[in-house]
Design a protein around this motif. Sequence first.
Motif, mmCIF file in Angstrom:
data_model
loop_
_atom_site.group_PDB
_atom_site.id
_atom_site.type_symbol
_atom_site.label_atom_id
_atom_site.label_comp_id
_atom_site.label_asym_id
_atom_site.label_seq_id
_atom_site.Cartn_x
_atom_site.Cartn_y
_atom_site.Cartn_z
ATOM 1 N N ASP A 390 28.305 -23.616 95.095
ATOM 2 C CA ASP A 390 28.836 -24.674 95.946
ATOM 3 C C ASP A 390 28.073 -24.819 97.253
ATOM 4 O OD1 ASP A 390 29.625 -22.358 97.200
ATOM 5 O OD2 ASP A 390 31.778 -22.742 97.106
ATOM 6 N N GLY A 391 27.058 -23.972 97.481
ATOM 7 C CA GLY A 391 26.266 -24.027 98.702
ATOM 8 C C GLY A 391 26.733 -23.083 99.778
ATOM 9 N N GLY A 392 27.915 -22.502 99.595
ATOM 10 C CA GLY A 392 28.439 -21.588 100.598
ATOM 11 C C GLY A 392 28.162 -20.139 100.257
ATOM 12 N N GLY A 408 32.840 -19.901 98.213
ATOM 13 C CA GLY A 408 32.262 -19.874 99.545
ATOM 14 C C GLY A 408 33.321 -19.792 100.620
ATOM 15 N N THR A 413 29.599 -18.488 105.624
ATOM 16 C CA THR A 413 28.515 -19.462 105.482
ATOM 17 C C THR A 413 27.899 -19.787 106.837
ATOM 18 O OG1 THR A 413 29.544 -20.413 103.515
ATOM 19 C CG2 THR A 413 27.947 -21.782 104.682
ATOM 20 N N ARG A 450 22.059 -27.161 101.675
ATOM 21 C CA ARG A 450 23.234 -26.974 100.829
ATOM 22 C C ARG A 450 24.350 -26.281 101.591
ATOM 23 N NH1 ARG A 450 21.500 -23.355 96.700
ATOM 24 N NH2 ARG A 450 23.604 -23.526 95.836
ATOM 25 N N PHE A 454 28.041 -27.842 102.312
ATOM 26 C CA PHE A 454 29.266 -27.108 102.009
ATOM 27 C C PHE A 454 30.236 -27.157 103.195
ATOM 28 C CE2 PHE A 454 31.592 -23.132 102.657
ATOM 29 C CZ PHE A 454 32.334 -23.054 101.495
ATOM 30 N N ARG A 458 34.040 -28.791 103.488
ATOM 31 C CA ARG A 458 35.189 -27.904 103.653
ATOM 32 C C ARG A 458 35.958 -28.144 104.950
ATOM 33 N NH1 ARG A 458 35.926 -23.452 100.346
ATOM 34 N NH2 ARG A 458 35.049 -23.963 98.311
#
Length: 627
Positions: A390-392, A408, A413, A450, A454, A458
């Motif tokens: 998810d990029g985290g 994540g 992050t 990314r 994220f 969020r």
Amino acid sequence: MVDPDRLSAAYETARCDLLAETSPAGHWIGQLSSSPLSTAAAITALALVERHAPTIAGRVADENRECQLSKLIIVSLRWLARHQNADGGWGDSDKSPSNIAATMMVRAAFALTCVPAENPGILERADAYIAATGGVRGLRRRYGNDSTLTAGILTASALAGLISWRQVPALRFERTACAKRFWRLLRLPVESQATAVLVAIGQARFVHRKPRNPLVRLARRLTIDCSLQSLAAMQPASGGFQESPLPTSFVIIGLAGSGRPDHGVVRAGVDFLLRGVRSDGSWPIETNLAVRNTALAVRSLAGSGEDAAEIGGVDWLLACQRRDLQAIGDDATGSWAQTDLPGAAPHVDATSEALLALAVWGDGESSSRATVHAAAEAGIRWLLARQGADGGWPASFRGLSRWPSNAGACDSTALALRALVAWRRMLAKNQDTAKRSQDFVVTNGSAIERGFRFLHGRQLPLGCWEAFSSGSQSRAGQYNLVVGTAQVLLAFRDANRLDCESVRRALKWLEDSMHADGSWGGELLCERRAAGGVHRVEETALAAEALLACGQGATQEAAALRSLNWLIDAVESNRHQSSAPIGLALAKLSYYEKSYPLALSVATLGQAARRLRPRLAPRSVAHSAKT
């Protein structure tokens, strides 16, 4: 307005207090709060070992050891009795409100030792609290996702005769037998403390209440020895699982409760507990957070304008980096754990903090510069490998929680992004490392991009972000919004990405969530208006730093100055050396650490002092510490 003289004086006080906490080796060990939960678990483990000690001709084989355990148990039980809350329960720390987990664990410890005669009414008040909070159902309701935590507490309660074994969950320890490949089938992260506890507690439940299914019963009987061998292989040389008293105690409880009080794992675990007990008979939730404490202190001092060449800890921090495959099965090369002890798991936040601290020395001309750069490159590799789909970056696993390894966390992050951004710039300055910098961090710009995508995705509707590593000790399942929002804003600041709607919404939320006196505390927006609300140094320092660094209007500037005045008052009244507990949300446990409010106060006050009264040149930390 802020009085520059008071600001400078407050910074000097906080700075000297932080430097006074330096160990002789030049790093910061810190001091975690004592924990009734951890203390009760350790007492239970030692009491079970003492009760089932091997005998020779009717006498205990090691009488000196038995006397040592008996004396320690009495001292520890007295500490617990002194820290019972007015409602009859106990909390995770000595400043925490009561909760069902700690209270049930303490009640089991008293039941196994039969000691509280000197404290009339202590058991009756505890029983009344447990009944009022739902007993076993209440425990499962609050800690349902942490099955190994609840299983450890319920196993102790069953061994003490307080509940039936029918109420203890059956843990499938046979899946861990014979091969590490089964860990993946358990959907547990290999760095989780849950695996060792699962084996030990699962065996105790099996011994006292066999499964009805004959095939399951046979499978578990046949894999007992194999799973014990796996358990022994997981145990570090120190004897402490994850270098933490709580999971170590649960492992001892499980093995001693299943008839193995003299097993090698138990003996090593007991030695670990005896080494870690404090002079008052208590244990903390973890041994220490020395790596994170040192990294945070270093970058707080450096960010305040102190001479980087004079800040100690670089050699110690470099020595703490993992450079081999760990026995727990994870490639830890390049990472850092929260502590310098070798059995602790690699940790995303600790690695990010260490990389940020190493960036302090990365620009210098010291003899260790090349070593620092090499360590940073290894840390970057490890960190990039942990970025999720998810990029985290996932929050690392504290306590006994089974948190999805690919989920994540906003605060983790944000820290990872700050570390990557800092070292991308640092490595790009050096021709020898510029190419590798591009390979590590900027492969099509995906890693950092990314990560920020994220964070944008969020952000909550209110404009804030959650900090998964910090929760609410009063509201189960809630994450700390002030810490999360401040951490994310600082990541946007470091990457020069403040000109976006996400940042503007977050700044507005941070301004609105401030208490009237200029402080922050509490996890929900409505809590700031509650009478006698929580006012924390840690949250106030982080939020004030974020507003000072990222603020985009006069009202936010005014809010930042109000928070600075509150922080100055806290230092002048010596409140910066103590803090209300902040929850560890993943395991839903609470703690406080002496070094955190000191280091965060230094960072915020120092940066504010530089802004309002810039220094002509950095000062020598060593000279200032002596004076």
